[in-house]
Design a protein around this motif. Structure first.
Motif, PDB file in Angstrom:
ATOM      1  N   GLY B   4     -20.785  74.699 -75.398  1.00  0.00           N
ATOM      2  CA  GLY B   4     -22.054  74.140 -74.934  1.00  0.00           C
ATOM      3  C   GLY B   4     -22.286  72.768 -75.536  1.00  0.00           C
ATOM      4  O   GLY B   4     -22.620  71.818 -74.827  1.00  0.00           O
ATOM      5  N   ALA B   5     -22.081  72.659 -76.826  1.00  0.00           N
ATOM      6  CA  ALA B   5     -22.291  71.377 -77.504  1.00  0.00           C
ATOM      7  C   ALA B   5     -21.308  70.350 -76.965  1.00  0.00           C
ATOM      8  O   ALA B   5     -21.641  69.189 -76.730  1.00  0.00           O
ATOM      9  CB  ALA B   5     -22.112  71.550 -79.002  1.00  0.00           C
ATOM     10  N   ARG B   6     -20.078  70.828 -76.748  1.00  0.00           N
ATOM     11  CA  ARG B   6     -19.060  69.963 -76.179  1.00  0.00           C
ATOM     12  C   ARG B   6     -19.563  69.364 -74.867  1.00  0.00           C
ATOM     13  O   ARG B   6     -19.481  68.167 -74.650  1.00  0.00           O
ATOM     14  CB  ARG B   6     -17.832  70.837 -75.909  1.00  0.00           C
ATOM     15  N   MET B   7     -20.100  70.224 -74.035  1.00  0.00           N
ATOM     16  CA  MET B   7     -20.618  69.751 -72.756  1.00  0.00           C
ATOM     17  C   MET B   7     -21.772  68.787 -72.950  1.00  0.00           C
ATOM     18  O   MET B   7     -21.828  67.741 -72.333  1.00  0.00           O
ATOM     19  CB  MET B   7     -21.133  70.927 -71.912  1.00  0.00           C
ATOM     20  N   ARG B   8     -22.691  69.165 -73.839  1.00  0.00           N
ATOM     21  CA  ARG B   8     -23.900  68.356 -73.948  1.00  0.00           C
ATOM     22  C   ARG B   8     -23.605  66.986 -74.533  1.00  0.00           C
ATOM     23  O   ARG B   8     -24.054  65.978 -74.026  1.00  0.00           O
ATOM     24  CB  ARG B   8     -24.952  69.082 -74.792  1.00  0.00           C
ATOM     25  N   PRO B 101     -12.612  76.894 -73.563  1.00  0.00           N
ATOM     26  CA  PRO B 101     -13.841  76.317 -73.006  1.00  0.00           C
ATOM     27  C   PRO B 101     -13.845  76.359 -71.478  1.00  0.00           C
ATOM     28  O   PRO B 101     -12.824  76.101 -70.843  1.00  0.00           O
ATOM     29  CB  PRO B 101     -13.841  74.870 -73.511  1.00  0.00           C
ATOM     30  N   ALA B 102     -14.994  76.680 -70.914  1.00  0.00           N
ATOM     31  CA  ALA B 102     -15.149  76.686 -69.455  1.00  0.00           C
ATOM     32  C   ALA B 102     -15.211  75.266 -68.916  1.00  0.00           C
ATOM     33  O   ALA B 102     -14.916  75.021 -67.741  1.00  0.00           O
ATOM     34  CB  ALA B 102     -16.413  77.443 -69.061  1.00  0.00           C
ATOM     35  N   ALA B 103     -15.598  74.338 -69.760  1.00  0.00           N
ATOM     36  CA  ALA B 103     -15.673  72.934 -69.369  1.00  0.00           C
ATOM     37  C   ALA B 103     -15.531  72.090 -70.627  1.00  0.00           C
ATOM     38  O   ALA B 103     -15.872  72.546 -71.719  1.00  0.00           O
ATOM     39  CB  ALA B 103     -17.001  72.643 -68.679  1.00  0.00           C
ATOM     40  N   VAL B 116     -15.996  64.925 -67.081  1.00  0.00           N
ATOM     41  CA  VAL B 116     -16.149  66.342 -67.400  1.00  0.00           C
ATOM     42  C   VAL B 116     -15.119  67.104 -66.569  1.00  0.00           C
ATOM     43  O   VAL B 116     -14.954  66.836 -65.373  1.00  0.00           O
ATOM     44  CB  VAL B 116     -17.573  66.833 -67.068  1.00  0.00           C
ATOM     45  N   ILE B 117     -14.425  68.018 -67.203  1.00  0.00           N
ATOM     46  CA  ILE B 117     -13.472  68.872 -66.485  1.00  0.00           C
ATOM     47  C   ILE B 117     -13.967  70.306 -66.611  1.00  0.00           C
ATOM     48  O   ILE B 117     -13.934  70.894 -67.685  1.00  0.00           O
ATOM     49  CB  ILE B 117     -12.039  68.691 -67.027  1.00  0.00           C
TER      50      ILE B 117
END
Lengths: 512, 512
Positions: B4-8, B101-103, B116-117
């Motif tokens: 989540g943090a990765r995404m944010r 990770p999902a993304a 973003v992947i």
């Protein structure tokens, strides 16, 4: 006859398989087993339905010059003021839902060619209405009745086209007021697939229906759909009297009007897709509702011809993303309404059967199939935004239609398809070429494109280094050379000749 | 760092808009707002997952020549017998679900180009791996580093490509054991978009990662994905030791391995699509699981390269319906598993940028987008089943990618889009050309193809009557002539030069 009975009685014959000369048996139409694509949520669909209702209630719809059509709508609850009909929200939808069939059989003179229009069935028909024809060596010229007959023959010969279409090209060498007779007669003579009749005037629509009565018999025609009439709305929000009378003529004879708003966003509709979509849905619903007021239960098709235009020149554009989105939405709306949907198939703006033509066409055919379109017009041959019918493009498009049969068939997930025995027989890093499972399935495993070249570069160059258009040229020439007409009862052939001759003799030629 | 943090943290920068020289601001990647297509039901998906589980439990998977990889799987619960790993049902899926990770964000050296992947993001990257290049006038020849640089420049210049790709063509004029250094350096020098590193040996993968450490710094690279490595499985059910070490090298450095079974049905897998699909899913899962055993939380991408073969010649075929169905299914499976998916984009078998190439390409790109693919490799330039990179096809494909940005954006259903004010201002049968609503929306209304010609036949002929390939030639020449490199810190440029020179001096050239 109820819709259900209609489906059941016709479906059996229609689902019979037809053996093409030399080819494998093919179904008379495609049955889609994959689900349609759900672009919009329930909420989005309701918003479009409401916008269509608002258009019809607040802006209104004009039928200009057909008192009877206006009278029918007023009797059904619409108001008429200064020539403008306005409909209480939900009225046209209610009229349609009360009696329009969700699916029906269009009968062909060969019962094995009957098609179902609606439900999970998909019917591919050639392009319609081009004044010009073109081929690689002959170039671009006005279409003739000889070209017309050629395209009827090519559609007949193709296992991927289920329908003979209508005005496969304009035979401009024949008088405007008589060519419809030759066109309908050609569909009957040179093919045994289902087809479309004239829509340019109500009298010509009536002629078309009289011709099919000679083939099928009056009583049969009164109870079964044997001919379609493709009627364009004079968008925005206008249907001229002649078009209204054509719709009434088909409906009164229990034949299917295809009701098609013709909207290029920015010209006949707004540039925003949602608005054009609501308009398209509203206009098509009014016309379908008209068929039901004329004859409850008459078959009808909701049409969609919505495209974009070039920001540079104002020219119509095809294969753009906006109409693709509209296809998906109208597919959902038509299913909710419960009527069959017509979409365009292989549409393009290109002047040549080049990469532009193919991309644009794919960008129409993919959304047509996934939208759940039931009757796909313009599925083969179309170039130049419909101005030219191309012999080569016809063959290239047909091959893509074949691939979509496989796609629409979906994934087999039975035990044998998972091939566990094959995996047990092949070591890691090995190959499956000689595995019994491979040999068992090889011949039917993959769709085999006939015109596409997958050979090595070297082999391809040795064979002339041709592009697909050149290979397609060879294919259509071969198909025409190999063409043999389907049998036609000599009594019917004579009756057709006689009818056409009498009708032609009755009036002088008109060329406009 | 959590997913989540990765995404944010990465998402903000990645969603910044980039102003292209002369063009409108474009996002650094596509955000899909339309839903993916649901081909299969829950039951169908479970059947494929079970088939994949059965393959891995009963037939097994071999990692040949990498003791460490085998050791990791045995420690995680697999059994190893005669070199064959066997996995209890659900094991690899559990390993992946626990930490993959999902993304994730792949960082570019220009943060505005971060992509973003995963999730709703879609990233388009050029074709990969062709030994040949081709253009209309120059013909087909082996690729060189000059061609390589050209394709990096063209991808940099295109607003429709988000990624610089990897081996955009093989620079066969450079030694096999050193060319990876020049390729990675070229991606960094000539573009500021994200890119891919070498995968031909673990040492070259390590070199690739060392090079990006010079650009981003060691600490940053250890915590963020800045390079992808695209690794093919030696299907069926085999991963060679070098490939396993390459995967481990990327994962250990917290960089993303793209794990891609390469399956032509009938050769490296069964001819039945369900079997090849289960195999593809099983093989890719094992490789993604390996990344997680090496470094839990390392980014990874599940790959899919599954195509059919010609029944006539055994040649690989592209744009056929069977792989399209497989795309849809693997998209659903990847979402259930919770890992990003790679699919092929504009794949084709044609030797020319003709209608065959365009149809085949569309038949890959449509399912890739609707399947919900996150990383679309081979999205521009691919011809001949990947043997040749075409300058013209690159431009034609890129234009289609632009259209897919609009398609993926979906339908706007706000009040203004329904255009009621426009309908009120236009009489039935009138036109919308001058309506205020039209003028307000005209410039942004429709995707504007640059290479496609929608002009009249007469105007098109006056302008030379060219097909799209000829117009694409002019476009790529123009793009290369107008190319200006993105700024690069001179200290970094020197460090890259120094690293490449030292590595090259350390060993003799090898040409195989």
């Amino acid at each position: 006859m109820s819709d259900g009975a209609r489906m059941r009685s016709g479906g059996r014959a229609a689902r019979q398989r037809v053996r093409q000369a030399g080819g494998p048996p093919r179904p008379a139409y495609l049955t889609r087993t994959i689900p349609p694509y759900a672009l919009l949520s329930e909420e989005g669909l309701v918003r479009i339905e409401e916008a269509a209702d608002r258009l019809l209630a607040e802006v209104g719809f004009e039928i200009r010059g057909d008192e009877e059509a206006n009278r029918l709508f007023v009797a059904a609850g619409a108001t008429l003021e200064n020539g403008r009909l306005r409909f209480p929200p939900g009225l046209v939808r209610a009229i349609i839902r009360a009696s329009a069939p969700a699916a029906f059989v269009q009968h062909a003179r060969n019962p094995a060619r009957n098609v179902v229009i609606g439900g999970d069935a998909v019917v591919f028909a050639p392009a319609y209405g081009s004044p010009f024809v073109t081929d690689l060596d002959g170039g671009r010229r006005y279409g003739t009745i000889a070209d017309f007959e050629n395209f009827v023959k090519l559609a007949y010969a193709s296992p991927h086209l289920h329908h003979s279409g209508g005005t496969v090209c304009e035979p401009v060498d024949l008088p405007v007021n008589k060519r419809h007779l030759d066109m309908v007669a050609a569909h009957i003579r040179f093919s045994d697939k289902p087809f479309m009749g004239s829509v340019t005037t109500a009298a010509r629509a009536a002629d078309s229906i009289d011709l099919v009565r000679l083939v099928f018999g009056e009583a049969f025609v009164d109870r079964h759909c044997v001919i379609l009439g493709n009627v364009n709305v004079n968008s925005p929000l206008l249907l001229d009297g002649e078009a209204a009378r054509v719709i009434r003529t088909y409906a009164a004879a229990n034949q299917a009007a295809v009701c098609v708003p013709f909207i290029l966003g920015g010209a006949m509709g707004p540039v925003t897709t949602a608005g054009a979509l609501a308009q398209c849905f509203a206009e098509a619903m009014v016309c379908v509702a008209l068929t039901q007021l004329v004859r409850p239960g008459a078959p009808a098709i909701l049409g969609n011809f919505l495209s974009s235009m070039s920001l540079k020149s104002g020219a119509p554009t095809f294969g753009t993303p906006e109409p693709a989105l509209a296809y998906f939405a109208i597919g959902q709306l038509a299913r909710r309404l419960g009527v069959p949907l017509r979409c365009g198939g292989n549409l393009c703006a290109s002047k040549l059967p080049d990469a532009q033509a193919a991309s644009e066409s794919a960008n129409s055919l993919w959304p047509a199939l996934l939208a759940g379109a039931h009757f796909v017009l313009h599925a083969a041959g179309w170039l130049e935004g419909g101005l030219a019918m191309s012999y080569e493009k016809f063959m290239i498009d047909a091959e893509q239609l074949g691939a979509f049969h496989v796609l629409a068939g979906g994934l087999a997930l039975d035990e044998d398809s998972f091939a566990l025995d094959a995996f047990r027989s092949v070591p890691p890093g090995g190959h499956f070429l000689g595995a019994p499972h491979t040999l068992r399935h090889f011949e039917t495993a993959f769709y085999d494109f006939a015109l596409s070249d997958s050979n090595s570069y070297e082999q391809w160059r040795e064979e002339g280094g041709q592009d697909i258009a050149r290979r397609a040229q060879k294919a259509w020439r071969g198909a025409l050379a190999a063409y043999e007409p389907p049998p036609l009862d000599p009594g019917i052939a004579d009756a057709l000749d006689d009818f056409v001759a009498r009708r032609k003799a009755a009036v002088a030629d008109a060329w406009y």
